[in-house]
Design a protein around this motif. Structure first.
Motif, PDB file in Angstrom:
ATOM      1  N   THR A 148       3.946   3.608   1.303  1.00 54.52           N
ATOM      2  CA  THR A 148       3.991   2.257   0.720  1.00 54.52           C
ATOM      3  C   THR A 148       2.632   1.576   0.681  1.00 54.52           C
ATOM      4  N   ASP A 149       1.641   2.179   1.346  1.00 43.82           N
ATOM      5  CA  ASP A 149       0.290   1.612   1.310  1.00 43.82           C
ATOM      6  C   ASP A 149      -0.699   2.733   1.582  1.00 43.82           C
ATOM      7  N   PHE A 150      -1.859   2.647   0.963  1.00 48.98           N
ATOM      8  CA  PHE A 150      -2.884   3.671   1.167  1.00 48.98           C
ATOM      9  C   PHE A 150      -4.253   3.083   0.870  1.00 48.98           C
ATOM     10  N   TYR A 151      -5.198   3.309   1.790  1.00 49.22           N
ATOM     11  CA  TYR A 151      -6.586   2.911   1.554  1.00 49.22           C
ATOM     12  C   TYR A 151      -7.494   3.744   2.454  1.00 49.22           C
ATOM     13  N   ILE A 152      -8.773   3.736   2.133  1.00 50.96           N
ATOM     14  CA  ILE A 152      -9.766   4.520   2.881  1.00 50.96           C
ATOM     15  C   ILE A 152     -10.806   3.567   3.441  1.00 50.96           C
ATOM     16  N   LYS A 153     -11.162   3.753   4.703  1.00 54.66           N
ATOM     17  CA  LYS A 153     -12.167   2.913   5.340  1.00 54.66           C
ATOM     18  C   LYS A 153     -12.875   3.716   6.421  1.00 54.66           C
TER      19      LYS A 153
END
Length: 403
Positions: A148-153
């Protein structure tokens, strides 16, 4: 250290040693709040339930403690579902993976569901990381696996599955490069799943704890409990071998401090190598830093504290005037800072005032929410905060701790 902190440590020790607790006169709301910010509430609740009914906490604290066991069981079921889903996702795409920290350690607890965690940490091979990121961002994959959510950091991919945050790392999240390629010391337990051997799992948790301490932020009591639990699970645990591994990693001082602290706090079957039993002030200061910092130690310092500590003479007592000065220094930092971040001010000295005006405008208008939050945090800085930061700097110095 307050009597409530002391009693919380006692209750945790009862859990680890399988002992029935004795009742003490404490402020149960304070005990609950300490357990809550350190995310060990379910563990404490399981011990509190062993007290005679008339000695158990009543009111708000009693109600919260009674709910925690059920909540932790539900939490564990969600965590297991999320892990099985990400395991399926990585396996279907031929990606080797290694679960670490909480998801790896929890099964060593006498009641695994009581070891709660805010996320699931997984390491993949560096060569597979870009592939995982690409797949995680595809709508079809997200639909199939409930992402339901995805990001790269910072070289970490964050996925949310079953309302659980999954952190996928391309390298070990520890204080140094001790492990190299961590898959070289891991054992394959499934076609694509790997696990660390107990001694390497201990080393991983230890080095992650040190990473938190080394940035002068402290580390939560749960990390220390994990170390105790892993040590107890190793029937032939060899302290000298562990210290040799820590020395190789350049972290022998931290290792001696941490093992000595848990030997006193939890009766962990290890030796006190720094004479902590004869230095109660050091022990109390260490436990204050650990318990006040919350799960990951971040509560020891805020952005406001950082700016106060950066700009003000921290060897003196905190005053209202110094807090006000720290706020002004936050808006109007040093000329060097302004020149670095407003490059046009380097062309002529007369442009520096304009750069300061632009800086103040940005702080108070464009980023006013952050600015006023920082002001509030600066306004709450206390002498205790400075003392704890000084203590952490002493812990992290290269000088040996006096034995």
């Amino acid at each position: 250290m307050t009597k409530e902190k002391s009693y919380l440590i006692y209750l945790l020790s009862c859990f680890l040693n399988g002992e029935t607790p004795k009742a003490k006169a404490v402020d149960w709301n304070t005990v609950y709040n300490l357990a809550d910010i350190n995310d060990v509430g379910a563990v404490v609740a399981s011990v509190v339930n062993q007290l005679p009914k008339e000695k158990q906490p009543q009111g708000r604290a009693g109600s919260h403690f009674r709910q925690l066991i059920g909540q932790s069981i539900q939490h564990d079921a969600q965590r297991t579902m999320a892990y099985e889903t990400v395991k399926e996702f990585l396996s279907e795409n031929n990606v080797d993976f290694l679960p670490v920290k909480g998801i790896d350690v929890k099964d060593l607890y006498t009641s695994p569901e009581l070891r709660t965690s805010g996320d699931i940490d997984i390491i993949v091979r560096e060569s597979s990381f870009d592939k995982v990121c690409k797949l995680s961002g595809e709508s079809e994959v997200q639909e199939n696996f409930g992402i339901t959510d995805f990001y790269i950091k910072a070289k970490t991919a964050y996925l949310r599955i079953s309302d659980f945050l999954i952190e996928i790392h391309s390298n070990p999240d520890v204080a140094n490069d001790y492990f190299g390629d961590i898959f070289d010391v891991a054992e394959k337990t499934d076609k694509y799943e790997y696990r660390l051997k107990p001694n390497d799992s201990l080393m991983y948790v230890f080095l992650h704890l040190v990473k938190h301490i080394a940035c002068d932020k402290g580390a939560g009591i749960r990390m220390f409990i994990d170390i105790d639990v892993i040590i107890r699970s190793i029937s032939d645990f060899d302290e000298n071998s562990f210290y040799a591994m820590c020395d190789k990693a350049g972290e022998l001082k931290h290792a001696k401090i941490i093992l000595s602290v848990i030997s006193k706090a939890f009766n962990t079957p290890v030796k006190d190598t720094i004479g902590i039993n004869s230095n109660p002030q050091f022990y109390d200061e260490m436990l204050d830093v650990i318990l006040d910092g919350g799960s990951f130690g971040y509560l020891v310092q805020s952005k406001g504290f950082y700016h106060y500590y950066r700009y003000i003479d921290s060897d003196k007592s905190v005053t209202k005037g110094k807090r006000l000065l720290a706020m002004l220094r936050y808006i109007f930092p040093s000329p060097e800072y302004v020149r670095n971040y407003r490059s046009y001010s380097q062309k002529h000295a007369l442009l520096i005032p304009l750069a300061y005006i632009a800086r103040a405008k940005d702080a108070l208008l464009k980023r006013k929410t952050l600015a006023f939050s920082t002001f509030r945090e600066i306004a709450t800085v206390k002498d205790k905060d400075i003392k704890q930061r000084k203590f952490l700097e002493r812990i992290n110095s290269k000088e040996e701790t006096q034995e």
